[in-house]
Enzyme design. Structure first.
Site, PDB file in Angstrom:
ATOM      1  N   SER A 189       0.900  -1.185  -0.118  1.00 53.38           N
ATOM      2  CA  SER A 189      -0.093   0.060   0.065  1.00 53.38           C
ATOM      3  C   SER A 189       0.875   1.312  -0.050  1.00 53.38           C
ATOM      4  CB  SER A 189      -0.828   0.045   1.155  1.00 53.38           C
ATOM      5  OG  SER A 189      -1.728   1.220   1.287  1.00 53.38           O
ATOM      6  N   TYR A 246      -2.501  -0.107  10.720  1.00 47.59           N
ATOM      7  CA  TYR A 246      -2.361  -0.603   9.153  1.00 47.59           C
ATOM      8  C   TYR A 246      -1.137  -0.348   8.462  1.00 47.59           C
ATOM      9  CZ  TYR A 246      -4.175  -1.010   4.137  1.00 47.59           C
ATOM     10  OH  TYR A 246      -3.931  -1.261   2.955  1.00 47.59           O
TER      11      TYR A 246
HETATM   12  O1  NJP Z   1     -10.398  -5.201  -0.536  1.00 46.09           O
HETATM   13  P1  NJP Z   1     -11.559  -6.090  -0.501  1.00 46.09           P
HETATM   14  P2  NJP Z   1      -9.050  -5.033  -1.892  1.00 46.09           P
HETATM   15  N1  NJP Z   1      -8.172 -15.039   4.926  1.00 46.09           N
HETATM   16  O2  NJP Z   1     -11.886  -5.840   0.748  1.00 46.09           O
HETATM   17  C1  NJP Z   1      -9.791 -11.441   2.066  1.00 46.09           C
HETATM   18  C2  NJP Z   1      -4.770  -3.896  -0.322  1.00 46.09           C
HETATM   19  N2  NJP Z   1      -4.975  -2.365  -0.540  1.00 46.09           N
HETATM   20  O3  NJP Z   1      -9.316  -5.806  -3.150  1.00 46.09           O
HETATM   21  O4  NJP Z   1     -11.961 -13.927   3.478  1.00 46.09           O
HETATM   22  C3  NJP Z   1      -8.243 -14.799   3.649  1.00 46.09           C
HETATM   23  O5  NJP Z   1     -12.294  -6.215  -1.882  1.00 46.09           O
HETATM   24  C4  NJP Z   1     -11.303 -11.286   1.707  1.00 46.09           C
HETATM   25  O6  NJP Z   1     -12.028 -12.478   1.486  1.00 46.09           O
HETATM   26  P3  NJP Z   1     -12.779 -13.190   2.564  1.00 46.09           P
HETATM   27  C5  NJP Z   1      -5.449  -4.113   1.090  1.00 46.09           C
HETATM   28  O7  NJP Z   1      -4.685  -4.086   2.239  1.00 46.09           O
HETATM   29  C6  NJP Z   1      -6.201  -1.886  -0.808  1.00 46.09           C
HETATM   30  O8  NJP Z   1      -8.936  -3.715  -1.698  1.00 46.09           O
HETATM   31  O9  NJP Z   1     -13.910 -13.938   1.609  1.00 46.09           O
HETATM   32  N3  NJP Z   1      -8.502 -13.959   2.886  1.00 46.09           N
HETATM   33  C7  NJP Z   1     -11.333 -10.438   0.299  1.00 46.09           C
HETATM   34  O10 NJP Z   1     -11.104 -11.258  -0.828  1.00 46.09           O
HETATM   35  C8  NJP Z   1      -5.248  -5.706   0.724  1.00 46.09           C
HETATM   36  O11 NJP Z   1      -4.183  -6.405   1.234  1.00 46.09           O
HETATM   37  C9  NJP Z   1      -6.365  -0.598  -1.243  1.00 46.09           C
HETATM   38  O12 NJP Z   1     -13.570 -12.116   3.372  1.00 46.09           O
HETATM   39  C10 NJP Z   1      -9.048 -13.080   3.722  1.00 46.09           C
HETATM   40  C11 NJP Z   1     -10.047  -9.670   0.207  1.00 46.09           C
HETATM   41  O13 NJP Z   1      -8.925 -10.079   1.377  1.00 46.09           O
HETATM   42  C12 NJP Z   1      -5.185  -5.811  -1.063  1.00 46.09           C
HETATM   43  O14 NJP Z   1      -5.142  -4.407  -1.416  1.00 46.09           O
HETATM   44  C13 NJP Z   1      -5.363   0.455  -1.156  1.00 46.09           C
HETATM   45  C14 NJP Z   1      -8.979 -12.920   5.023  1.00 46.09           C
HETATM   46  C15 NJP Z   1     -10.206  -8.008   0.779  1.00 46.09           C
HETATM   47  O15 NJP Z   1     -10.681  -7.539  -0.546  1.00 46.09           O
HETATM   48  C16 NJP Z   1      -6.854  -6.520  -1.319  1.00 46.09           C
HETATM   49  O16 NJP Z   1      -7.783  -5.634  -0.800  1.00 46.09           O
HETATM   50  C17 NJP Z   1      -4.145  -0.246  -0.657  1.00 46.09           C
HETATM   51  C18 NJP Z   1      -8.559 -13.918   5.742  1.00 46.09           C
HETATM   52  N4  NJP Z   1      -8.355 -14.187   7.060  1.00 46.09           N
HETATM   53  C19 NJP Z   1      -3.813  -1.448  -0.558  1.00 46.09           C
HETATM   54  N5  NJP Z   1      -9.335 -11.524   5.378  1.00 46.09           N
HETATM   55  C20 NJP Z   1      -7.939   0.057  -1.406  1.00 46.09           C
HETATM   56  N6  NJP Z   1      -8.696  -0.839  -1.778  1.00 46.09           N
HETATM   57  O17 NJP Z   1      -8.058   1.368  -1.560  1.00 46.09           O
HETATM   58  C21 NJP Z   1      -9.722 -10.982   4.205  1.00 46.09           C
HETATM   59  O18 NJP Z   1      -3.288   0.637  -0.654  1.00 46.09           O
HETATM   60  N7  NJP Z   1      -9.571 -11.767   3.343  1.00 46.09           N
END
Ligand code: NJP
Length: 245
Positions: free
Chosen positions: A140, A153
């Site tokens: 990020s 974070y």
């Molecule tokens: O967010 P979102 P993003 N075990 O909420 C999964 C970084 N980032 O695509 O388990 C396994 O749509 C969750 O799946 P589920 C951010 O830090 C973003 O934006 O089914 N999986 C879902 O598929 C992150 O590292 C922004 O709930 C787990 C996914 O994570 C990455 O981008 C800016 C889990 C989250 O999808 C993807 O995030 C930035 C677990 N314990 C960095 N917990 C931004 N969006 O602005 C959660 O700088 N997940």
């Protein structure tokens, strides 16, 4: 379009950046293994892919090392190799430190930080044996700069950057490459993990008005994968031109 015969494991594939990446890579001929906790969502996404026959969903909680190891083991059992691990699962419950949201700190450390380490640990012996592999991690801009109310974070994302750089150095000459992708705001569901409703509304507003699209980040992942084995794209920082932080 060149078809790439790659097996790619994607964590956090049930929405946002991971979901977009699964679509784009599968469209480019790659086999994609989708991992997240919501298995129903993963199966729905697979059904919508250009080539669902080259895709597999595995329910995985990245905060559990045994589940991450199982993800990699099952991938190798089914497809015989793993070319790329995309460590992408994450959450961003923003809040001032003073609010003492200890459970949220622990979740961020377990998922954003330890989840990445578990992924590296699970895949590294195989990649070294193959003498080829690519580990990509979604970091990020908060891994480079700290925003108010985002200290913990940012702490996890700074740590991930350190780990990926250390990994790059340790893997010199072993055929394993690393890519750290640091996006600014991206229009995804990530804001939902913030429990403070005022902060959550602010982030949602920013992501929807000044954010990149998930597919923009997926394109960066594709670019890193498309490079020959002699080229490591180690870091990509990307923001919407409308974002300052
Ligand atoms: O967010 P979102 P993003 N075990 O909420 C999964 C970084 N980032 O695509 O388990 C396994 O749509 C969750 O799946 P589920 C951010 O830090 C973003 O934006 O089914 N999986 C879902 O598929 C992150 O590292 C922004 O709930 C787990 C996914 O994570 C990455 O981008 C800016 C889990 C989250 O999808 C993807 O995030 C930035 C677990 N314990 C960095 N917990 C931004 N969006 O602005 C959660 O700088 N997940």
């Amino acid at each position: 379009m060149k078809n790439l015969d790659k097996v790619v494991v994607i964590t956090g594939a049930s929405s946002g950046i991971g979901e977009a990446t699964a679509h784009l890579l599968n469209e480019h001929g790659m086999t994609v293994v989708l991992a997240a906790r919501r298995i129903d969502k993963l199966n729905e996404i697979i059904a919508s892919l250009p080539d669902p026959s080259h895709a597999l969903a595995i329910a995985t909680d990245v905060s559990k090392s045994t589940e991450v190891q199982n993800l990699i083991n099952q991938t190798i059992e089914k497809f015989g190799k793993v070319d790329v691990l995309f460590n992408n699962a994450g959450l961003m419950p923003l809040a001032p430190i003073r609010d003492g949201k200890v459970n949220e700190w622990e979740a961020m450390i377990d998922i954003n930080l330890k989840g990445v380490l578990y992924g590296i640990n699970a895949v590294l012996p195989t990649m070294e044996q193959q003498h080829e592999g690519l580990i990509i991690t979604t970091d990020s801009v908060a891994g480079h700069e700290v925003a108010t109310n985002g200290a913990v974070y940012a702490g996890t994302k700074f740590a991930v950057r350190a780990i990926m750089d250390g990994l790059r150095k340790e893997e010199i000459g072993k055929g394993v490459r690393t890519t750290l992708i640091s996006p600014g705001d991206v229009e995804t569901d990530l804001f939902n993990s913030t429990s403070d409703s005022k902060l959550r509304d602010q982030i949602q507003q920013i992501e929807q008005t000044a954010g990149l699209k998930p597919m923009d980040v997926a394109e960066a992942v594709l670019y890193a994968i498309q490079q020959p084995a002699s080229v490591g794209v180690n870091e990509i920082i990307m923001r919407s031109p409308n974002q300052e932080f």
